[in-house]
Design an enzyme around this catalytic site. Structure first.
Site, PDB file in Angstrom:
ATOM      1  N   ARG A   1       0.837  -1.206   0.000  1.00 47.10           N
ATOM      2  CA  ARG A   1       0.000   0.000   0.000  1.00 47.10           C
ATOM      3  C   ARG A   1       0.869   1.252   0.000  1.00 47.10           C
ATOM      4  O   ARG A   1       1.782   1.385   0.811  1.00 47.10           O
ATOM      5  CB  ARG A   1      -0.914   0.007   1.225  1.00 47.10           C
TER       6      ARG A   1
ATOM      7  N   ARG B   1      -7.249  19.462   8.675  1.00 52.28           N
ATOM      8  CA  ARG B   1      -6.132  19.389   9.614  1.00 52.28           C
ATOM      9  C   ARG B   1      -5.862  20.747  10.250  1.00 52.28           C
ATOM     10  O   ARG B   1      -6.126  21.801   9.656  1.00 52.28           O
ATOM     11  CB  ARG B   1      -4.860  18.888   8.913  1.00 52.28           C
TER      12      ARG B   1
ATOM     13  N   LYS C   1     -13.093   3.316   0.457  1.00 55.76           N
ATOM     14  CA  LYS C   1     -12.832   3.315   1.901  1.00 55.76           C
ATOM     15  C   LYS C   1     -14.075   3.830   2.614  1.00 55.76           C
ATOM     16  O   LYS C   1     -14.495   4.971   2.405  1.00 55.76           O
ATOM     17  CB  LYS C   1     -11.614   4.184   2.209  1.00 55.76           C
TER      18      LYS C   1
ATOM     19  N   THR D   1      -6.876  -0.481  10.018  1.00 54.38           N
ATOM     20  CA  THR D   1      -6.678   0.506  11.090  1.00 54.38           C
ATOM     21  C   THR D   1      -6.563  -0.138  12.476  1.00 54.38           C
ATOM     22  O   THR D   1      -7.454  -0.857  12.922  1.00 54.38           O
ATOM     23  CB  THR D   1      -7.799   1.574  11.141  1.00 54.38           C
TER      24      THR D   1
END
Length: 573
Positions: free
Chosen positions: A132, A174, A317, A375
């Site tokens: 990945r 962020r 996702k 995760t």
């Protein structure tokens, strides 16, 4: 035209698989061996002919060679053997050794700890099936190096392959840069502003201009997926005023979520499109698309790939609150899914995550699409050489629920023990698989008859392979039959021979499939012989073993379109 009727629950005719093989050896066609008759209500298999089946005996205990995850010894990794059985198919005891082959695949994130030639080779030999590339970190130059190394590895083997998955950054919100960490204490007032470059003891910038519009008074803001949390008290045109609930150190560029909400940003950003083009240029195998909210973004990406003539599959996702109401349409439009539990657990109540994981896995399996659980699977192994017992259980649960793959993120990207993390994931998945009962999925007769016969043949090939404890060999140009077989989760490996390198790389993500590249000749028997010789030479099977051989699928190779074959053959050296 010969007609055989196979019921969906074929019982064992004798008390063990050896007697079944003996009976098969004395019969000209499969239907004679199973005593099948044409009866109303049963699914009917029609073919030009059913090939004769050659069998002698099936060993009751077998050790299966490893694949991408082998260890170096034959020592027994358990104190006892396991009885794998179901009402329909009582199996022989299977001895689990370090030569056993894992079916659940492992996705490894490549980063500073693992982006060297030596480490990528070691990861592959320890158990990595998919590499990945996390586009949230690194640049195109560093990712190009990884792609080149993986392709170098793949070029050396016909029976080993590492697929490449490019994971887009997506529309992340962020906080801004801070010269040093800011300590947030419970009850403290703290602010976020859309003004750029602000960094004081009580206020920092955010990188998203609509942040003020997206949040409401009373919302809970989560920093780094919940490591810190704040409640929104009030807001102005450019400022969100909060009170700290759970404190901690706020560092630069920390990820922000609003509990229960998704940011009103496009799922594919300008940076993502640049990264996607980079993936097209390098012919990656999969895109993992972050923060997919609806099916439109999947269709948009697929249209772009079609215009580029790029054969790259799209993995969605599932990590946003907005994606849950649209789950069916998103999965239908995609080629597979990833349960990205980090952001999913930040945007939704954490107690919902295990239930959503199970639901997404079930949906993907029903749709015959690969699903990855990701995760925090071995998060503690970023800094420690052994996992927590809860992490071990987490892997086992994902395997038992039927995930095609499990994923490592920071554990292999920047962790101290990347190889140990892969080894733990390999051994836990392998041990869990050995304990699973056989509960084959039964095909819907109506859906089978509406499509081609491949679905039904995949089911019955799995039935035969499970009954006789044999691996399955399939020859495919599109990958469709290998995928169908994977859907029915046979107990043994699916050796999928293909003459297309892209198909070989794609199939490695699917549960239980071991793709092998081999050129096909015009003569079917000659191709079968070469395939068996290759398996013998590589140690994947042994002389005297039996295999179930399947000829069926969307693209006929040697057979006529209406003809399908399931054979059981004894391997001779």
């Amino acid at each position: 035209m010969a007609t055989s009727n196979l019921s969906t629950g074929v019982p064992l005719l004798k008390s063990d698989s050896t007697r079944v093989a003996d009976r098969l050896a004395s019969c000209r066609i499969v239907s004679d061996a199973f005593g099948l008759e044409a009866k109303s209500g049963r699914m009917c298999l029609q073919s030009k002919q059913i090939a004769s089946v050659r069998c002698l005996r099936i060993a009751e205990q077998r050790e299966i060679a490893s694949y991408n995850g082998s260890l170096d010894t034959d020592q027994d990794v358990s104190n006892s053997t396991f009885e794998l059985q179901s009402n329909a198919f009582p199996l022989s005891r299977t001895k689990l050794t370090t030569k056993s082959r894992r079916k659940t695949k492992i996705v490894c994130t490549i980063g500073p700890s693992t982006n060297s030639r030596e480490m990528i080779w070691k990861l592959a030999e320890t158990g990595m099936n998919v590499a990945r590339l996390n586009m949230s970190h690194g640049d195109h130059s560093s990712h190009q190096k990884t792609i080149d190394l993986v392709k170098e590895y793949n070029a050396q083997f016909t029976d080993k392959v590492i697929a490449i998955m490019l994971d887009t950054k997506g529309p992340e919100v962020r906080s801004g840069d801070v010269p040093k960490p800011i300590l947030l204490k419970e009850g403290q007032e703290f602010n976020f502003t859309i003004k750029r470059g602000v960094s004081t003891e009580d206020t920092v910038s955010v990188n998203y201009d609509d942040f003020v519009n997206d949040v409401e008074v009373g919302d809970t803001l989560l920093v780094d997926g919940g490591m810190m949390s704040l409640t929104v008290q009030s807001k102005t045109d450019d400022l969100v005023k909060c009170v700290v609930i759970d404190g901690g150190e706020l560092k630069s560029r920390r990820h922000l979520n609003v509990r229960g909400k998704s940011a009103t940003l496009p799922s594919i950003t300008e940076k993502d499109w640049e990264d996607i083009k980079f993936g097209v240029d390098n012919q990656v195998d999969f895109y993992a698309v972050s923060f997919v909210k609806d099916a439109r973004v999947v269709h948009e990406l697929k249209d772009y790939l079609k215009s580029c003539n790029a054969d790259i599959h799209v993995i969605v996702k599932i990590e946003s609150a907005d994606s849950i109401p649209n789950l069916h349409s998103i999965l239908s439009a995609s080629d597979g899914a990833m349960v990205a539990r980090g952001d999913l657990g930040a945007e939704l109540p954490i107690e919902e995550v295990p239930l959503l994981q199970e639901d997404i896995i079930k949906r993907c399996r029903t749709m015959q699409k690969p699903v990855i659980v990701a995760t925090n699977m071995l998060e503690s192994m970023i800094d420690h050489p052994t996992p927590t017992r809860a992490e071990v259980s987490d892997i086992a649960i994902a395997v038992r629920e039927g995930a095609d793959a499990v994923m490592l993120s920071g554990e292999t990207a920047h962790g101290k023990y990347p190889l140990k993390a892969v080894k733990v994931m390999h051994t836990v998945a392998l041990r869990t698989e050995s304990s699973l009962p056989i509960s084959p999925t039964t095909p819907n007769p109506l859906s089978v008859h509406k499509s081609h016969m491949g679905d039904m043949f995949a089911f019955h090939a799995t039935t035969m392979a499970n009954t006789l404890s044999t691996p399955i060999i399939v020859f495919t140009r599109s990958g469709s039959m290998a995928i169908l077989l994977s859907h029915y989760r046979p107990c043994s490996t699916i050796f999928a021979f293909t003459d297309d390198e892209r198909i070989k790389q794609r199939l490695v993500l699917y549960h239980g499939v071991m793709p092998i590249y081999m050129q096909f000749s015009n003569d079917a028997e000659e191709t079968f012989s070469r395939a068996l010789e290759l398996l013998l030479d590589k140690g994947h099977v042994a002389e005297g073993d039996h295999v179930t051989l399947v000829q069926s699928g969307a693209q006929p190779i040697w057979r006529k379109e209406s003809t399908h074959h399931i054979q059981v053959r004894r391997i001779q050296g």
